[in-house]
Structures are given as C-alpha cells and as structure tokens.
Design a protein around this motif. Structure first.
Motif, PDB file in Angstrom:
ATOM      1  N   GLN A  12       0.816  -1.212   0.000  1.00  9.53           N
ATOM      2  CA  GLN A  12       0.000   0.000   0.000  1.00  9.53           C
ATOM      3  C   GLN A  12       0.852   1.266   0.000  1.00  9.53           C
ATOM      4  O   GLN A  12       0.646   2.164  -0.821  1.00  9.53           O
ATOM      5  CB  GLN A  12      -0.920   0.003   1.230  1.00  9.53           C
ATOM      6  CG  GLN A  12      -1.868   1.191   1.280  1.00  9.53           C
ATOM      7  CD  GLN A  12      -2.627   1.259   2.586  1.00  9.53           C
ATOM      8  OE1 GLN A  12      -2.095   0.922   3.642  1.00  9.53           O
ATOM      9  NE2 GLN A  12      -3.873   1.685   2.520  1.00  9.53           N
ATOM     10  N   SER A 173      -5.587   5.277  -0.031  1.00 10.17           N
ATOM     11  CA  SER A 173      -4.808   5.344  -1.263  1.00 10.17           C
ATOM     12  C   SER A 173      -5.700   5.191  -2.484  1.00 10.17           C
ATOM     13  O   SER A 173      -6.575   4.327  -2.522  1.00 10.17           O
ATOM     14  CB  SER A 173      -3.744   4.233  -1.266  1.00 10.17           C
ATOM     15  OG  SER A 173      -3.124   4.134  -2.531  1.00 10.17           O
ATOM     16  N   ALA A 176      -3.090   1.865  -4.555  1.00  7.78           N
ATOM     17  CA  ALA A 176      -2.981   0.472  -4.103  1.00  7.78           C
ATOM     18  C   ALA A 176      -4.329  -0.030  -3.587  1.00  7.78           C
ATOM     19  O   ALA A 176      -5.066   0.709  -2.934  1.00  7.78           O
ATOM     20  CB  ALA A 176      -1.935   0.361  -2.996  1.00  7.78           C
ATOM     21  N   GLY A 179      -5.223  -3.760   1.723  1.00  5.21           N
ATOM     22  CA  GLY A 179      -4.255  -4.819   1.964  1.00  5.21           C
ATOM     23  C   GLY A 179      -4.448  -5.603   3.235  1.00  5.21           C
ATOM     24  O   GLY A 179      -3.499  -6.204   3.724  1.00  5.21           O
ATOM     25  N   ASP A 184      -9.606  -0.464   5.993  1.00  2.00           N
ATOM     26  CA  ASP A 184      -9.756  -0.629   4.533  1.00  2.00           C
ATOM     27  C   ASP A 184     -11.086  -0.089   4.008  1.00  2.00           C
ATOM     28  O   ASP A 184     -11.196   0.223   2.813  1.00  2.00           O
ATOM     29  CB  ASP A 184      -9.655  -2.110   4.155  1.00  2.00           C
ATOM     30  CG  ASP A 184      -8.219  -2.611   4.113  1.00  2.00           C
ATOM     31  OD1 ASP A 184      -7.296  -1.786   4.267  1.00  2.00           O
ATOM     32  OD2 ASP A 184      -8.024  -3.827   3.940  1.00  2.00           O
TER      33      ASP A 184
END
Length: 317
Positions: A12, A173, A176, A179, A184
């Motif tokens: 990320q 992000s 990316a 992850g 998230d």
C-alpha cells in the motif's frame, strides 16, 4: 539519501513511495523489493528484486551490491490479516525488522520504520493521544509495532543506527488496493460508491479514527528522513495525523458529490474490535514542533481527489 532500498515495495505505501522516490532520486538509485511481483504499471522503470525479509543473507546481499545508504522497511502483515495468522505475523514483522536492523548496522544505513495507530491499546487515552503514553496493544499487529519501535530505539542508542519512524493512522490510497487493514473501508467505499452507489461497511457508523491520505503519508516519511538529526528529540515513532472521521461522516461527504449513494453497516466483529481498541484522535504536536509536520489534505479535499482518481481507474477497467 543516495541509494535507497524499499522492502514491501508492492504494498500500500511502497507502491506509491517507490514512484515518488524514483522521480526524485532517479530510477536506478531506488531499489524496489517485495515478496510478490509488481503489476505492469508499477512505479517508474528501475531495479526490482523478489525478497522475503526473513531471508537475512539475501537482504544483506542486496544492500551490499547496490551500496544502499537508506532502507524504507515497509514489509509487514497488516492488522486484520495478522490476527488470522499471528505466528506468521510475528515472524515477518519482527524477524524481518531484525534482519533489516542488522543489515543497517553492518552497512551504516538509515532506516525508516512505519509504526501505526495500532501500537496503542484500549488503555491509551483515546482523544488527543499523547506522543509519550501507555502502549498496551491487544492485537499481534500492534504488539509487533510497539516492539518494533523499541527495537529501533535500541539499535539507535546502542549501535548508532539512524532509525526513524511514524505512527501512521489509517491510510487512504487511490493507487494500491486494500491490503488487510482494519481501516480498509475508507478505500473500498470509493469503489463501491462509483460502481454500485452502495457500500456495506464492516465498521459501525460511529467508529471514529484518525486517517491520512497517501500523498500526505509519503510527504511525512520523506520530510522526517530529510530532517537534520539534531532536531529530533523523538525518533520511533512520531504520532502523525491529518483528519479524524467516522464511516457515517465519510459517507456524508461522498453523498455531497454522489447524492444517491447509500451505506449499510454489516459489522465484522474482528475488525470492529481492532478499530475500537485504537485512539480516535492522536496528538501530533511533537512532529509539528520537531520537523514541521503539516498535512495538505483534509476530509473534503481527500474525498474530491479520491473520487476523481478512482473514476479514471474504473473507466480504464
């Protein structure tokens, strides 16, 4: 910084940091390494090596071969994934860090080590969390992060290794994919808003957490690593933050631009428990005082930029 190794370069943070560093220092001077191959559009052209950070000899060889003077050590298992694989998380997060520190000691490298809001626990003051305070995390991820902070301090005090780090909040992000972290949702929500106009959030509507947009996260790391060492009273690691919000507040900001967007809450007990153990807002005055930390993106600016960039990605796909 003249020759730089990035571990976890396809992750990320690493995927964006590699691009920025190669633009600044030249592609050949930034060596990317990861345990998985990069995508076709990864960073700028430049050296890439497959590397498991638990392979100390391989790591040492790369640093010696390229005469690296700086290591950005980003390889780790993130919070939610680490809870399902705690032994592996300890092996990667701690033994990998120890290998990096030993390599840095031998070759006189500076090290950037990203700690996390996860290094705190439920006993930590949750509002205006001080730079120096109780750290008793309840997750294996948090345990490896606070242990990593202490280990980096040890190598600085006993061996003179120039170790520096940041306690990152949740990171958002546009580049990316998520992850395996407990924040998230703050990335997934943008894809869902644009593609389906609806998102099922795994955290409760009122779960307030510190967050930061990735351009600010990259800027903070570079600014810290370029600060004269005599200005730093703290090293491992500085609280940094840019904004603090709940899923409901993020959804409301998205709805200003996508009026028909809706959100439901289907709580994941594991990730909710992790997020609830973290502070709601960190005090980053030490970073502001010691190396002039200043974020550029607030909630509104981040949402605007994320929606624009994710829309372009979805059109390409």
């Amino acid at each position: 910084m003249k020759k730089i190794l990035i571990t976890g370069a396809t992750g990320q943070i690493g995927s964006e940091l590699t691009r920025v560093l190669r633009q600044s220092y030249g592609a050949d001077n930034v060596i990317a390494a990861s345990n998985r191959k990069p995508s076709a559009d990864f960073a700028e052209p430049g050296p890439f090596y497959l590397l498991d950070v638990r392979a100390g000899d391989r790591l040492d060889h790369l640093v010696a071969e390229h005469r690296c003077d700086t290591i950005f050590h980003l390889a780790a298992l993130l919070s939610a994934v680490a809870e399902t694989r705690p032994q592996e998380a300890w092996d990667i997060n701690m033994n990998g860090l120890l290998n990096v520190l030993e390599t840095a000691r031998k070759h006189r490298c500076a090290i950037f080590f990203p700690s996390s809001i996860g290094a705190f626990g439920p006993g930590t003051p949750s509002i205006d969390t001080p730079q120096d305070t109780l750290q008793r995390p309840t997750t294996i991820y948090g345990i490896t992060k606070v242990s990593g902070e202490l280990l980096c301090d040890y190598y600085y005090r006993h061996f003179g290794v120039d170790t520096r780090g940041l306690r990152y909040p949740g990171l958002i992000s546009s580049e990316a994919p998520p992850g395996g972290g407990s924040t998230d949702y703050a990335v997934e929500i943008f894809y869902a808003a644009l593609a389906a106009r609806h998102y099922d959030c795994f955290l409760s509507a009122d779960t307030q957490l510190d967050m930061m947009y990735m351009p600010d996260a990259i800027d903070a790391a570079l600014k810290l690593m370029n600060t004269a060492p005599d200005k730093l009273r703290h090293r491992n690691a500085f609280n940094v933050t840019a904004m603090s919000f709940t899923p409901a507040e993020l959804a409301a900001e998205i709805r200003k631009r996508i009026p028909d967007f809706t959100i439901d809450y289907r709580i994941d007990p594991v990730r909710q428990a992790i997020a609830s153990s973290w502070p709601r807002h960190m005090n980053d005055s030490a970073a502001r005082a010691e190396w002039d930390w200043q974020p550029r993106f607030d909630l509104a600016a981040m949402v605007e930029d994320m929606l624009q960039k994710i829309a372009v990605k979805l059109q390409k796909n």
